[in-house]
Design an enzyme around this catalytic site. Sequence first.
Site: not given
Ligand SMILES: *Cc1c(COP(=O)(O)O)cnc(C)c1O
Length: 400
Positions: A198
């Site tokens: 991210k």
């Molecule tokens: C990455 C992601 C999540 C989950 O995040 P984590 O930190 O990996 O638990 C939830 N929703 C979306 C759309 C994501 O891209």
Amino acid sequence: MANAERLACDGGTPVRRLLLPYGRQAIDDGDLRAVVDVLNSDWLTTGPMVARFEEAFASAVGAAHAVAVSSGTAALHAAAFVSGAGPGDEIITTPMTFAASANCARYVGAMPVFADVDDRTLNIDPAHVRARLNARTKAIVAVDYSGQPVDLEELSGIAAQAGAVLIEDACHALGAEYRGRRVGSLAAMTVFSTHPVKHITTGEGGVITTNDAALAERLRRFRSHGITTDARMREATGSWFYEMVELGYNYRLTDIQCALGLSQLAHLDSWLQRRRAIVDRYQASLSQVPGVAVPYVLEDRRSAWHLYVIRVDTGALRPGCDRGTVFRALRAENIGVNVHYVPVNWHPYYRALGYGPGDCPISDAAYAQLITLPLFPTMTDADADDVIAAVTKVMKAYHA
Ligand SMILES: *Cc1c(COP(=O)(O)O)cnc(C)c1O
């Protein structure tokens, strides 16, 4: 045929010698120092860095409050919990997302209801949300797909009318803008992830932002067992007494991680700028490639560009070729392509609950065409040009 033109999957020379991943974190010396400083300090878990990270994060997205938790998934769980949804209730969400956006309904005993997407943006379509509303609807989890904000004004109106809580899953959208404002305070709660793919990372981590002080307090309680005070507060007041008032979890983010997050946050604006520059390069070249449709961004949105997703016009490919053919050929060229997403309602867990292909035909049809290309801020222009060269080469071979 010259060896450079022959596809790598047919024995030609790949465009790149080494694989270019689709996403990757960047860690610098400042990040390392910030983490080491905490390791040498008195607090490893909830200490002063948590509040500092939360304040900086809230300010970066223009929200009054930020609550840091152990993952984006934990953030979604916390938001679903404080929305009040429970057994017998429904939470409307999109199929075009990571499973966690729907799973948060199941964590609180509610059922997800999948509303189809807008074919241009692949964001949840407010008209389809409206069609799925009923007396059981307690929340809407709207995902800013690839980093482009959902229709926040329309969805807020729908949620208010239905007495439901709008939760924006902005895990793709840190720094994205809707009508000139950053996402973070435009829904009742906005959820972010700080997983390494991210925009900024804390290893694992998540943040919920809100302008509502009462919601922020409930989210804080939920992340620490449903207990009303934390250990630092008890130490400060010299008191041993605490009360567990509801069933919470241990979803705390450590001081070590928050120090990393705070240091990472300082890079956000320059990283967003770099992502946008790479996207400009992609858009200009890839929009000229026959059989490729590039991402569409609405006039009043500014994407944070977590993902760059093209759609392959599968109807225009040579007989016997499909998205999988193009995908495998790009991987052979050492381009780390991916697919976002297998529709959530297609997963075996959800099929066993009665969901599946056919629930959301626009999402189903889009899925057959999607390919995610590499995009991360430390990519060079030469890396981006390799991606463009590979897509051009592969589509030339397979386009009818
Ligand atoms: C990455 C992601 C999540 C989950 O995040 P984590 O930190 O990996 O638990 C939830 N929703 C979306 C759309 C994501 O891209």
